[in-house]
Design a protein around this motif. Structure first.
Motif, PDB file in Angstrom:
ATOM      1  N   UNK A 252       0.820  -1.216   0.000  1.00 44.39           N
ATOM      2  CA  UNK A 252       0.000   0.000   0.000  1.00 44.39           C
ATOM      3  C   UNK A 252       0.853   1.265   0.000  1.00 44.39           C
ATOM      4  N   UNK A 253       1.971   1.245   0.673  1.00 42.72           N
ATOM      5  CA  UNK A 253       2.823   2.440   0.731  1.00 42.72           C
ATOM      6  C   UNK A 253       3.533   2.713  -0.598  1.00 42.72           C
ATOM      7  N   UNK A 254       3.582   1.724  -1.491  1.00 43.11           N
ATOM      8  CA  UNK A 254       4.254   1.867  -2.784  1.00 43.11           C
ATOM      9  C   UNK A 254       3.277   2.144  -3.924  1.00 43.11           C
ATOM     10  N   UNK A 255       1.995   2.154  -3.644  1.00 47.43           N
ATOM     11  CA  UNK A 255       1.005   2.214  -4.711  1.00 47.43           C
ATOM     12  C   UNK A 255       0.952   3.552  -5.438  1.00 47.43           C
ATOM     13  N   UNK A 256       1.255   4.649  -4.765  1.00 45.24           N
ATOM     14  CA  UNK A 256       1.217   5.951  -5.447  1.00 45.24           C
ATOM     15  C   UNK A 256       2.247   5.995  -6.572  1.00 45.24           C
ATOM     16  N   UNK A 257       3.486   5.644  -6.269  1.00 50.72           N
ATOM     17  CA  UNK A 257       4.528   5.622  -7.297  1.00 50.72           C
ATOM     18  C   UNK A 257       4.256   4.586  -8.358  1.00 50.72           C
ATOM     19  N   UNK A 258       3.738   3.441  -7.945  1.00 46.80           N
ATOM     20  CA  UNK A 258       3.403   2.392  -8.895  1.00 46.80           C
ATOM     21  C   UNK A 258       2.300   2.870  -9.838  1.00 46.80           C
ATOM     22  N   UNK A 259       1.323   3.588  -9.282  1.00 48.09           N
ATOM     23  CA  UNK A 259       0.221   4.099 -10.092  1.00 48.09           C
ATOM     24  C   UNK A 259       0.692   5.045 -11.184  1.00 48.09           C
ATOM     25  N   UNK A 260       1.699   5.862 -10.882  1.00 47.72           N
ATOM     26  CA  UNK A 260       2.259   6.761 -11.893  1.00 47.72           C
ATOM     27  C   UNK A 260       2.914   5.972 -13.014  1.00 47.72           C
ATOM     28  N   UNK A 261       3.664   4.944 -12.654  1.00 49.65           N
ATOM     29  CA  UNK A 261       4.314   4.091 -13.654  1.00 49.65           C
ATOM     30  C   UNK A 261       3.274   3.326 -14.466  1.00 49.65           C
ATOM     31  N   UNK A 262       2.225   2.884 -13.796  1.00 49.83           N
ATOM     32  CA  UNK A 262       1.150   2.158 -14.467  1.00 49.83           C
ATOM     33  C   UNK A 262       0.452   3.066 -15.485  1.00 49.83           C
ATOM     34  N   UNK A 263       0.196   4.305 -15.106  1.00 51.81           N
ATOM     35  CA  UNK A 263      -0.439   5.250 -16.027  1.00 51.81           C
ATOM     36  C   UNK A 263       0.449   5.508 -17.241  1.00 51.81           C
ATOM     37  N   UNK A 264       1.747   5.643 -17.023  1.00 50.28           N
ATOM     38  CA  UNK A 264       2.680   5.852 -18.142  1.00 50.28           C
ATOM     39  C   UNK A 264       2.664   4.652 -19.088  1.00 50.28           C
ATOM     40  N   UNK A 265       2.605   3.446 -18.526  1.00 49.68           N
ATOM     41  CA  UNK A 265       2.554   2.238 -19.357  1.00 49.68           C
ATOM     42  C   UNK A 265       1.266   2.196 -20.177  1.00 49.68           C
ATOM     43  N   UNK A 266       0.145   2.514 -19.544  1.00 48.45           N
ATOM     44  CA  UNK A 266      -1.131   2.516 -20.262  1.00 48.45           C
ATOM     45  C   UNK A 266      -1.122   3.590 -21.353  1.00 48.45           C
ATOM     46  N   UNK A 267      -0.556   4.749 -21.052  1.00 48.65           N
ATOM     47  CA  UNK A 267      -0.508   5.822 -22.047  1.00 48.65           C
ATOM     48  C   UNK A 267       0.241   5.389 -23.299  1.00 48.65           C
ATOM     49  N   UNK A 268       1.357   4.725 -23.133  1.00 50.39           N
ATOM     50  CA  UNK A 268       2.146   4.309 -24.294  1.00 50.39           C
ATOM     51  C   UNK A 268       1.466   3.145 -25.025  1.00 50.39           C
TER      52      UNK A 268
ATOM     53  N   UNK B  96       9.384   2.540 -27.468  1.00 54.63           N
ATOM     54  CA  UNK B  96       8.841   3.295 -26.340  1.00 54.63           C
ATOM     55  C   UNK B  96       8.045   2.408 -25.391  1.00 54.63           C
ATOM     56  N   UNK B  97       7.409   1.362 -25.903  1.00 51.70           N
ATOM     57  CA  UNK B  97       6.705   0.407 -25.049  1.00 51.70           C
ATOM     58  C   UNK B  97       7.714  -0.414 -24.250  1.00 51.70           C
ATOM     59  N   UNK B  98       8.772  -0.866 -24.916  1.00 50.10           N
ATOM     60  CA  UNK B  98       9.800  -1.639 -24.210  1.00 50.10           C
ATOM     61  C   UNK B  98      10.463  -0.806 -23.120  1.00 50.10           C
ATOM     62  N   UNK B  99      10.590   0.482 -23.339  1.00 48.10           N
ATOM     63  CA  UNK B  99      11.224   1.368 -22.376  1.00 48.10           C
ATOM     64  C   UNK B  99      10.301   1.697 -21.201  1.00 48.10           C
TER      65      UNK B  99
END
Length: 93
Positions: free
Chosen positions: A11-27, A69-72
């Motif tokens: 739970x304490x890591x979810x904010x940062x993970x959520x940002x990375x997840x959004x970037x992955x979905x965007x690409x 860009x997806x691989x990155x």
């Protein structure tokens, strides 16, 4: 076809993970054949997160994972997923 990818994230890591997840979905959303994406948290286990992706077909999903860009951006995050089959074909019900 749809993809279900699950992650175990403290739970304490979810904010940062959520940002990375959004970037992955965007690409991934920029790839040909992409239809939709959803994310969610398990109601009984708040450390269990899910990402669902929908693509026109399995070929478009597999091709979507190939661009640089997806691989990155997306592939490093996806490599943190729970090791289980993720791709599903639609069945009539």
């Amino acid at each position: 076809m749809f993809v279900v990818i699950r992650f175990r994230v403290g739970e304490s890591e979810q904010a940062g993970f959520g940002e990375r997840l959004q970037a992955a979905v965007d690409v991934l959303a920029q790839q040909k054949g992409f239809v939709a994406a959803r994310t969610g948290r398990n109601v009984d286990d708040p450390e269990l997160l899910a990402l669902t992706l929908e693509f026109e077909n399995v070929g478009s999903y597999r091709r979507a994972l190939s661009p640089y860009d997806v691989k990155l951006t997306a592939v490093p995050l996806l490599s943190q997923a729970i090791d289980e089959p993720t791709a599903y074909e639609d069945l009539p019900i």
